[in-house]
Design an enzyme around this catalytic site. Sequence first.
Site, PDB file in Angstrom:
ATOM      1  N   TYR A 120       0.842  -1.193   0.000  1.00 27.63           N
ATOM      2  CA  TYR A 120       0.000   0.000   0.000  1.00 27.63           C
ATOM      3  C   TYR A 120       0.878   1.245   0.000  1.00 27.63           C
ATOM      4  O   TYR A 120       1.575   1.535   0.986  1.00 27.63           O
ATOM      5  CB  TYR A 120      -0.919   0.024   1.220  1.00 27.63           C
ATOM      6  CG  TYR A 120      -1.900  -1.125   1.302  1.00 27.63           C
ATOM      7  CD1 TYR A 120      -2.203  -1.922   0.198  1.00 27.63           C
ATOM      8  CD2 TYR A 120      -2.528  -1.431   2.506  1.00 27.63           C
ATOM      9  CE1 TYR A 120      -3.105  -2.969   0.292  1.00 27.63           C
ATOM     10  CE2 TYR A 120      -3.434  -2.477   2.606  1.00 27.63           C
ATOM     11  CZ  TYR A 120      -3.712  -3.244   1.500  1.00 27.63           C
ATOM     12  OH  TYR A 120      -4.596  -4.283   1.599  1.00 27.63           O
ATOM     13  N   HIS A 128      -0.125 -11.985   1.133  1.00 32.54           N
ATOM     14  CA  HIS A 128      -1.106 -11.130   0.448  1.00 32.54           C
ATOM     15  C   HIS A 128      -1.755 -11.866  -0.729  1.00 32.54           C
ATOM     16  O   HIS A 128      -2.977 -11.803  -0.911  1.00 32.54           O
ATOM     17  CB  HIS A 128      -0.401  -9.865  -0.041  1.00 32.54           C
ATOM     18  CG  HIS A 128      -1.292  -8.693  -0.194  1.00 32.54           C
ATOM     19  ND1 HIS A 128      -0.854  -7.395  -0.126  1.00 32.54           N
ATOM     20  CD2 HIS A 128      -2.619  -8.589  -0.430  1.00 32.54           C
ATOM     21  CE1 HIS A 128      -1.853  -6.561  -0.306  1.00 32.54           C
ATOM     22  NE2 HIS A 128      -2.940  -7.265  -0.499  1.00 32.54           N
ATOM     23  N   SER A 167     -13.471  -5.086   2.492  1.00 33.44           N
ATOM     24  CA  SER A 167     -14.506  -4.460   1.639  1.00 33.44           C
ATOM     25  C   SER A 167     -15.914  -4.881   2.039  1.00 33.44           C
ATOM     26  O   SER A 167     -16.724  -5.257   1.181  1.00 33.44           O
ATOM     27  CB  SER A 167     -14.252  -4.782   0.159  1.00 33.44           C
ATOM     28  OG  SER A 167     -13.051  -4.204  -0.279  1.00 33.44           O
ATOM     29  N   PRO A 168     -16.266  -4.829   3.332  1.00 34.21           N
ATOM     30  CA  PRO A 168     -17.614  -5.228   3.748  1.00 34.21           C
ATOM     31  C   PRO A 168     -18.692  -4.281   3.247  1.00 34.21           C
ATOM     32  O   PRO A 168     -19.877  -4.620   3.302  1.00 34.21           O
ATOM     33  CB  PRO A 168     -17.530  -5.203   5.277  1.00 34.21           C
ATOM     34  CG  PRO A 168     -16.476  -4.178   5.570  1.00 34.21           C
ATOM     35  CD  PRO A 168     -15.465  -4.344   4.470  1.00 34.21           C
ATOM     36  N   LEU A 169     -18.282  -3.117   2.746  1.00 36.69           N
ATOM     37  CA  LEU A 169     -19.240  -2.174   2.162  1.00 36.69           C
ATOM     38  C   LEU A 169     -19.132  -2.141   0.642  1.00 36.69           C
ATOM     39  O   LEU A 169     -19.555  -1.173  -0.011  1.00 36.69           O
ATOM     40  CB  LEU A 169     -19.022  -0.776   2.740  1.00 36.69           C
ATOM     41  CG  LEU A 169     -19.279  -0.648   4.249  1.00 36.69           C
ATOM     42  CD1 LEU A 169     -18.970   0.755   4.742  1.00 36.69           C
ATOM     43  CD2 LEU A 169     -20.718  -1.032   4.590  1.00 36.69           C
ATOM     44  N   GLY A 219     -17.577   0.693  -1.015  1.00 34.20           N
ATOM     45  CA  GLY A 219     -18.314   1.929  -0.794  1.00 34.20           C
ATOM     46  C   GLY A 219     -19.723   1.949  -1.349  1.00 34.20           C
ATOM     47  O   GLY A 219     -20.540   2.762  -0.921  1.00 34.20           O
ATOM     48  N   SER A 278     -22.725   1.604   1.029  1.00 35.20           N
ATOM     49  CA  SER A 278     -23.000   2.698   1.958  1.00 35.20           C
ATOM     50  C   SER A 278     -24.234   3.487   1.550  1.00 35.20           C
ATOM     51  O   SER A 278     -24.803   4.225   2.357  1.00 35.20           O
ATOM     52  CB  SER A 278     -21.804   3.648   2.039  1.00 35.20           C
ATOM     53  OG  SER A 278     -21.680   4.386   0.829  1.00 35.20           O
TER      54      SER A 278
END
Length: 325
Positions: free
Chosen positions: A58, A120, A199-201, A204, A207
């Site tokens: 990252y 990873h 990435s549970p959303l 994005g 949301s």
Amino acid sequence: MTLERRSIGSAGLRSSLLGYGAMGLSGVYGAADDHESVSLLHQAIDLGITMFDTADAYGAGHNESLLGRAFHDRRHQVTIATKTGALRDTGLGRAEHIHAAIDESLRRLQTDHIDLYYLHRVDPTTPIEETIGAMSELVHAGKVKYLGVSEVSADTLRRAHATAPISAVQQEYSLFVRDPEEDLLPTMRELGIGLVAYSPLGRGILSGAMRNIAEVENLEDRQNRYPRFEEDAFEKNVRLVEQMSQIAHALDLTPSTLALAWVLAKGDDVVPIFGTRKIHNLQANLAATEVSLDAETIDRLDHLFPIGALHGARYNEALQKRIKR
């Protein structure tokens, strides 16, 4: 503030119910200010978050350095998870790379040990036994406490766990991406391994804040990496979220809260990690830890978002080849 804790795996690793994924603080979804990022990370600790997730890939090390700056005097309050082997090049699963990478991560993070160290991505040129064997040497050396893998098949997970105890699998898991339920989650539960759901959303979209394509920040990069943001797929995904939002509003919840609460309800061995650059989103997301969904609501969401509900592949073609080995 104190959040409830959950065990990740059966070896003793524990985390707050929600963890924080720091990738977005290193320019992945647009520019971020380091000073503001450090302030947000401190606020996350104060709000009870203990698990913080990063990786050497990252920002080409920037993200680990940022966390090192934020946590060097708060190390006892946090569980640091980082990853190596993102496979921009092959050979990153070789033992010599693993041993070199951990020392660089420790230096950037300003710590003498990593709590949870992930592979990873599986290196197609290196047997998983060699990679995990090298990682287990780091545990014996005191540089790492627990081992994890990310984006693996159930068969590869079995081979990894047979080489050295694996505590966690990090995998995309959300209302949009329920594939782990098919064979990976049952295998993990058989072996006593916890799921860290990234990435549970839905990057994005879940949301509810993205209602049309013009509202998507850094759109070109997102479309290049994540086909769910291509216009036709995005519109179909938003229509699903609009239906989910109606369920959320009937429960006096935000869509984000409902989506996170659904993941939390999928097992006490599941810890979602979300990312945000905004403190008000950080605070709002933690509301999910106080929600207990009833069986009827979970069933409605399961039917609205069956396995395969996401329109558009999870990654572009090149990145897609690197997962689920």
